[in-house]
Design a protein around this motif. Structure first.
Motif, PDB file in Angstrom:
ATOM      1  N   VAL A  26       0.835  -1.193   0.000  1.00 48.91           N
ATOM      2  CA  VAL A  26       0.000   0.000   0.000  1.00 48.91           C
ATOM      3  C   VAL A  26       0.877   1.254   0.000  1.00 48.91           C
ATOM      4  O   VAL A  26       0.620   2.209  -0.722  1.00 48.91           O
ATOM      5  CB  VAL A  26      -0.952   0.009   1.228  1.00 48.91           C
ATOM      6  N   SER A  27       1.916   1.257   0.827  1.00 48.92           N
ATOM      7  CA  SER A  27       2.873   2.354   0.831  1.00 48.92           C
ATOM      8  C   SER A  27       4.233   1.820   1.244  1.00 48.92           C
ATOM      9  O   SER A  27       4.324   0.800   1.939  1.00 48.92           O
ATOM     10  CB  SER A  27       2.423   3.474   1.768  1.00 48.92           C
ATOM     11  N   ARG A  28       5.290   2.497   0.792  1.00 49.56           N
ATOM     12  CA  ARG A  28       6.648   2.028   1.072  1.00 49.56           C
ATOM     13  C   ARG A  28       7.648   3.161   0.941  1.00 49.56           C
ATOM     14  O   ARG A  28       7.438   4.099   0.172  1.00 49.56           O
ATOM     15  CB  ARG A  28       7.050   0.902   0.137  1.00 49.56           C
ATOM     16  N   LYS A  29       8.705   3.063   1.705  1.00 52.73           N
ATOM     17  CA  LYS A  29       9.802   4.020   1.563  1.00 52.73           C
ATOM     18  C   LYS A  29      10.563   3.686   0.293  1.00 52.73           C
ATOM     19  O   LYS A  29      10.593   2.534  -0.140  1.00 52.73           O
ATOM     20  CB  LYS A  29      10.766   3.916   2.750  1.00 52.73           C
ATOM     21  N   PHE A  30      11.186   4.688  -0.301  1.00 57.52           N
ATOM     22  CA  PHE A  30      12.028   4.544  -1.489  1.00 57.52           C
ATOM     23  C   PHE A  30      11.263   4.018  -2.692  1.00 57.52           C
ATOM     24  O   PHE A  30      11.852   3.438  -3.590  1.00 57.52           O
ATOM     25  CB  PHE A  30      13.239   3.630  -1.218  1.00 57.52           C
ATOM     26  N   GLY A  31       9.952   4.187  -2.698  1.00 65.03           N
ATOM     27  CA  GLY A  31       9.152   3.721  -3.827  1.00 65.03           C
ATOM     28  C   GLY A  31       9.053   4.798  -4.897  1.00 65.03           C
ATOM     29  O   GLY A  31       9.159   5.980  -4.628  1.00 65.03           O
ATOM     30  N   THR A  32       8.824   4.364  -6.116  1.00 60.02           N
ATOM     31  CA  THR A  32       8.674   5.298  -7.228  1.00 60.02           C
ATOM     32  C   THR A  32       7.224   5.723  -7.385  1.00 60.02           C
ATOM     33  O   THR A  32       6.938   6.884  -7.598  1.00 60.02           O
ATOM     34  CB  THR A  32       9.150   4.635  -8.539  1.00 60.02           C
ATOM     35  N   TYR A  33       6.309   4.777  -7.246  1.00 58.02           N
ATOM     36  CA  TYR A  33       4.903   5.054  -7.521  1.00 58.02           C
ATOM     37  C   TYR A  33       4.039   5.119  -6.276  1.00 58.02           C
ATOM     38  O   TYR A  33       2.937   5.619  -6.326  1.00 58.02           O
ATOM     39  CB  TYR A  33       4.341   4.001  -8.486  1.00 58.02           C
ATOM     40  N   LEU A  34       4.514   4.577  -5.182  1.00 59.64           N
ATOM     41  CA  LEU A  34       3.719   4.549  -3.955  1.00 59.64           C
ATOM     42  C   LEU A  34       4.220   5.599  -2.965  1.00 59.64           C
ATOM     43  O   LEU A  34       5.411   5.889  -2.923  1.00 59.64           O
ATOM     44  CB  LEU A  34       3.802   3.160  -3.302  1.00 59.64           C
ATOM     45  N   PRO A  35       3.314   6.135  -2.163  1.00 66.38           N
ATOM     46  CA  PRO A  35       3.736   7.130  -1.170  1.00 66.38           C
ATOM     47  C   PRO A  35       4.502   6.466  -0.022  1.00 66.38           C
ATOM     48  O   PRO A  35       4.344   5.269   0.237  1.00 66.38           O
ATOM     49  CB  PRO A  35       2.407   7.703  -0.670  1.00 66.38           C
ATOM     50  N   ALA A  36       5.310   7.240   0.657  1.00 66.20           N
ATOM     51  CA  ALA A  36       6.008   6.746   1.848  1.00 66.20           C
ATOM     52  C   ALA A  36       4.992   6.617   2.983  1.00 66.20           C
ATOM     53  O   ALA A  36       4.081   7.436   3.102  1.00 66.20           O
ATOM     54  CB  ALA A  36       7.125   7.700   2.244  1.00 66.20           C
ATOM     55  N   PRO A  37       5.118   5.599   3.823  1.00 68.91           N
ATOM     56  CA  PRO A  37       4.167   5.444   4.924  1.00 68.91           C
ATOM     57  C   PRO A  37       4.343   6.522   5.987  1.00 68.91           C
ATOM     58  O   PRO A  37       5.454   6.988   6.224  1.00 68.91           O
ATOM     59  CB  PRO A  37       4.489   4.060   5.496  1.00 68.91           C
ATOM     60  N   ARG A  38       3.229   6.908   6.588  1.00 70.29           N
ATOM     61  CA  ARG A  38       3.286   7.862   7.689  1.00 70.29           C
ATOM     62  C   ARG A  38       3.782   7.141   8.941  1.00 70.29           C
ATOM     63  O   ARG A  38       3.570   5.941   9.072  1.00 70.29           O
ATOM     64  CB  ARG A  38       1.913   8.466   7.942  1.00 70.29           C
ATOM     65  N   PRO A  39       4.394   7.875   9.849  1.00 71.61           N
ATOM     66  CA  PRO A  39       4.832   7.232  11.102  1.00 71.61           C
ATOM     67  C   PRO A  39       3.640   6.651  11.865  1.00 71.61           C
ATOM     68  O   PRO A  39       2.529   7.163  11.796  1.00 71.61           O
ATOM     69  CB  PRO A  39       5.455   8.379  11.892  1.00 71.61           C
TER      70      PRO A  39
END
Length: 131
Positions: A26-39
């Protein structure tokens, strides 16, 4: 082993494990198309994933993290999360470099059964690492 593992590589390896277990990222760090996850609370997480109606959190740990005084507090907090409305447990995937797996198992075993049953340790291979 003096191999330096980049944070991006660790997150990529963790995402691959989610995929192997049938989860959709659903979200991930260092992703191109997905948002970074919130803390979550005061803690940074690397991946949020979903499998049908089950949610999962993914974090990657290094040697410094495993030797930190805060690691047990962090793992306890993240392993007791549940979904907002249905109150289902959220599985915690913890990615660690393969050579630190024994140390990570020890840290998780010290947490107690109620916490450790919701944590899945994921070894991150260092041999076929691509930078």
């Amino acid at each position: 082993m003096n191999t330096v593992i980049t944070n991006r590589y660790k997150v990529d390896a963790l995402v691959n494990q989610f995929w192997k277990n049938g989860y959709l990222t659903v979200s991930r760090k260092f992703g191109t198309y997905l948002p970074a996850p919130r803390p979550i609370g005061e803690y940074e997480v690397d991946v949020i994933a979903k499998y049908n109606k089950k949610m999962a959190i993914g974090v990657t740990l290094g040697r410094e993290d495993l030797e930190s005084d805060e690691i047990q507090k962090r793992l306890r907090y993240l392993s007791t999360r549940h979904t907002k409305y249905s109150k289902k447990d959220v599985k915690l995937f913890v990615g660690v470099p393969h050579e630190l797996l024994t140390r990570a198992r020890f840290v998780v075993s010290e947490l107690g059964e109620e916490y450790s049953q919701n944590i899945k340790l994921v070894p991150i291979p260092t041999s076929s690492m691509g930078n």
